[in-house]
Design a protein around this motif. Structure first.
Motif, PDB file in Angstrom:
ATOM      1  N   ALA A  85       1.009  -1.243  -0.034  1.00 26.35           N
ATOM      2  CA  ALA A  85      -0.129   0.107  -0.026  1.00 26.35           C
ATOM      3  C   ALA A  85       0.833   1.403  -0.195  1.00 26.35           C
ATOM      4  O   ALA A  85       0.460   2.334  -0.290  1.00 26.35           O
ATOM      5  CB  ALA A  85      -0.945  -0.134   1.133  1.00 26.35           C
ATOM      6  N   SER A  86       1.929   1.200   0.249  1.00 28.28           N
ATOM      7  CA  SER A  86       3.036   2.279   0.564  1.00 28.28           C
ATOM      8  C   SER A  86       2.933   3.402  -0.730  1.00 28.28           C
ATOM      9  O   SER A  86       2.995   4.531  -0.488  1.00 28.28           O
ATOM     10  CB  SER A  86       4.171   1.973   1.068  1.00 28.28           C
ATOM     11  N   PRO A  87       2.992   2.770  -1.982  1.00 28.54           N
ATOM     12  CA  PRO A  87       3.299   3.748  -2.901  1.00 28.54           C
ATOM     13  C   PRO A  87       1.902   4.437  -3.292  1.00 28.54           C
ATOM     14  O   PRO A  87       1.784   5.581  -3.883  1.00 28.54           O
ATOM     15  CB  PRO A  87       3.215   2.802  -4.112  1.00 28.54           C
ATOM     16  N   GLY A  88       0.918   4.363  -2.587  1.00 26.68           N
ATOM     17  CA  GLY A  88      -0.459   5.164  -2.833  1.00 26.68           C
ATOM     18  C   GLY A  88      -0.426   5.934  -1.543  1.00 26.68           C
ATOM     19  O   GLY A  88      -1.410   6.623  -1.385  1.00 26.68           O
ATOM     20  N   ALA A 188       0.191  14.832 -12.756  1.00 23.48           N
ATOM     21  CA  ALA A 188       0.964  13.816 -12.109  1.00 23.48           C
ATOM     22  C   ALA A 188       1.302  12.436 -12.499  1.00 23.48           C
ATOM     23  O   ALA A 188       2.048  11.854 -12.213  1.00 23.48           O
ATOM     24  CB  ALA A 188       0.566  13.515 -10.695  1.00 23.48           C
ATOM     25  N   GLY A 189       0.862  12.235 -13.939  1.00 20.22           N
ATOM     26  CA  GLY A 189       0.717  10.843 -14.369  1.00 20.22           C
ATOM     27  C   GLY A 189       0.172   9.992 -13.695  1.00 20.22           C
ATOM     28  O   GLY A 189      -0.550  10.171 -12.899  1.00 20.22           O
ATOM     29  N   ASP A 190       0.364   8.678 -14.433  1.00 17.68           N
ATOM     30  CA  ASP A 190      -0.472   7.421 -13.462  1.00 17.68           C
ATOM     31  C   ASP A 190       0.113   7.359 -12.165  1.00 17.68           C
ATOM     32  O   ASP A 190       1.511   7.043 -11.820  1.00 17.68           O
ATOM     33  CB  ASP A 190      -0.191   6.298 -14.294  1.00 17.68           C
ATOM     34  N   LEU A 191      -0.628   7.362 -11.235  1.00 14.20           N
ATOM     35  CA  LEU A 191      -0.235   7.113  -9.617  1.00 14.20           C
ATOM     36  C   LEU A 191      -0.462   5.629  -9.292  1.00 14.20           C
ATOM     37  O   LEU A 191      -1.555   5.085  -9.756  1.00 14.20           O
ATOM     38  CB  LEU A 191      -0.719   8.023  -8.920  1.00 14.20           C
ATOM     39  N   ALA A 192       0.081   5.172  -8.330  1.00 17.94           N
ATOM     40  CA  ALA A 192      -0.167   3.683  -7.626  1.00 17.94           C
ATOM     41  C   ALA A 192      -1.284   3.847  -6.974  1.00 17.94           C
ATOM     42  O   ALA A 192      -1.424   4.958  -5.950  1.00 17.94           O
ATOM     43  CB  ALA A 192       1.208   3.534  -6.971  1.00 17.94           C
TER      44      ALA A 192
END
Length: 515
Positions: A85-88, A188-192
């Motif tokens: 979950a950290s990348p989000g 921001a581009g594609d986010l996790a």
């Protein structure tokens, strides 16, 4: 399973311990001289000699290798949940009102207080504080989930992504009823994304992992268990999740994860008698958050019901003494002006005994029922008033607010007539003198220039610079006066980062302007 058996040697009369594999159904095959017989005399002796042991007591024993293996498996589950979950996870900064250091604010209040005493004018001190919270990416295109209280009444909101990029939301939508807010950022581009799980499956005792950015500590992971799944909290219509993992300022908007790495709760705060965390964290269930997200994103399809009165549950014993027609009820403590309740004729002192044909017992949660999204509807209430039953019809048609009210930068005008105004950064700057240095609590001699105003629309405001700070260096140039400040900022190339060393009563701080 290894077993400890207390036995009696009939020759010596000594009680001894025998360790061997144990099967309850094979006890009868043990010879009488070694058998653990359950009879009154032996029980009395053992009770006096071994008060903490029964006649026979099984104590599970686990090999160290097996225990280590199980612990590693559990640690791996915790680690995988947090890493997944950290990348989000993002940080959310909310800035409110003019930016001043505490010393500058006290100086302003003192100066304006003396002026007010002399002229009879009133002085309004801006005491709103900034808020730092956490947020979760729920859509890769740029939708951020956080708590309503983190962003409410903010003048400037900044979302900091895991890679350090700073984004300002183009839309801010909030639901104060559930304490859920949605921010939309662009470019921001594609986010996790994080994955929203099902909070209805939670049980007391389940392991959970929390993920947040408390005290601006990026990606802080904590561990705990679910303490309650249906905790009622004053001011919240929905029951909340209670857990015992660490929760601190800045955690709000972070995630409570199950061991599959799914978000089953949105951290909304903690309970305690002091600022210290006392083991009671609370979170909005993911099921409630999902409903709020849908209502926020599609406000035309749904309307949030509201009654507009404060109620308190009456216990069955009180209901019996009052001779109510039901075993409980809701006592109306206050009625809001122009609310659906007032328009329907509900009054203070009424006792609600039936809602939409349902008896209002001790376990009836009217706020939870009212929180269900619905189109405009009319509902019948039965009230107990002065010994009689009165029926009223209440029409619910209160739309959910879509955009959070935001102040505009022009609502806060720049401080007039600084000795120098840096338009590029939004700063008002004066020469530093010994009197102001002493009033602000700095030790003399102190070199630099004094920040006297930070405009809300400027870059410096968003980077945390406040009135009352002293600018000591710009890039590699020491700042001694306004002339040296002008020279350093004029020579700076706009396409390169600008480094500014500022001083507060707590010490020096580096501020980086990247654009």
């Amino acid at each position: 399973m290894d077993t400890i058996i207390i036995t009696k040697d009939h020759k010596s009369g000594v009680y001894e311990q025998m360790n061997k594999p144990f099967d309850l159904y094979k006890l009868t095959s043990i010879s009488l001289c070694r058998q653990v017989a359950i009879h009154a005399s032996l029980s009395v002796v053992l009770a006096s000699c071994f008060p903490l042991l029964a006649v026979s007591q099984t104590i599970p024993s686990v090999a160290p290798e097996a225990a280590a293996s199980d612990a590693n498996l559990l640690a791996s589950a915790f680690r995988n949940a947090a890493n997944g979950a950290s990348p989000g996870l993002v940080t959310v900064y909310s800035m409110r009102g003019p930016r001043m250091t505490a010393a500058w604010r006290m100086r302003e209040a003192h100066l304006h207080g003396r002026l007010a005493a002399a002229t009879g004018a009133a002085f309004e001190s801006h005491s709103l504080t900034d808020e730092q919270g956490s947020g979760l990416v729920i859509d890769q295109s740029g939708l951020i989930l956080t708590c309503h209280h983190v962003v409410a009444a903010a003048d400037v909101i900044v979302v900091v992504l895991p890679d350090g990029r700073r984004c300002e939301p183009v839309e801010v939508h909030g639901d104060p009823v559930t304490d859920i807010a949605i921010l939309r950022i662009e470019g921001a581009g594609d986010l996790a994304e994080v994955k929203l799980g099902d909070s209805t499956d939670l049980q007391v005792g389940d392991w959970v992992v929390t993920l947040a950015n408390p005290f601006e500590l990026d990606r802080s992971v904590s561990l705990g268990v679910i303490s309650a799944t249906n905790r009622r909290v004053p001011g919240m219509r929905h029951p909340l999740i209670q857990y015992d993992a660490s929760t601190n300022p800045g955690s709000s908007g972070g995630a409570v994860l199950n061991l599959q790495g799914e978000v089953i709760g949105i951290i909304t705060g903690s309970f305690g008698q002091s600022d210290r965390f006392q083991g009671i964290g609370i979170a909005v269930p993911s099921s409630v958050a999902k409903d709020a997200i849908q209502r926020i994103q599609e406000p035309r399809r749904f309307e949030q019901t509201a009654l507009g009165c404060q109620t308190k549950a009456i216990s069955p014993s009180v209901a019996k003494m009052l001779e109510l027609p039901v075993s409980g009820g809701l006592y109306v403590e206050a009625v809001e002006a122009a609310s659906p309740a007032e328009k329907a004729g509900i009054q203070e002192g009424d006792i609600i005994t039936r809602f939409a044909g349902r008896p209002v017992g001790a376990d009836f949660a009217i706020d939870e029922v009212l929180a269900i999204p619905t189109t405009s509807a009319t509902t019948t209430f039965a009230l107990y008033r002065e010994g009689e039953t009165v029926e009223v019809s209440v029409k619910f048609a209160t739309p959910l607010p879509r955009n959070l009210p935001q102040k505009r930068p022009e609502d806060y005008l720049p401080r007039p007539d600084p000795q120098h105004r840096d338009e590029a950064l939004g700063l008002g700057i004066d020469e530093l003198n010994d009197r102001v240095t002493e009033e602000l609590g700095f030790q003399a001699p102190t070199s630099g220039v004094l920040v006297t105003d930070v405009h809300i629309a400027g870059k410096a405001y968003k980077e945390g610079i406040a009135a009352g700070m002293i600018i000591k260096r710009v890039n590699d140039q020491p700042i001694t006066d306004l002339a040296s400040y002008r020279a350093a900022t004029t020579q700076h190339s706009p396409d390169k980062p600008l480094l500014m060393l500022v001083r507060t009563n707590e010490g020096n701080h580096l501020v980086v302007f990247e654009e």
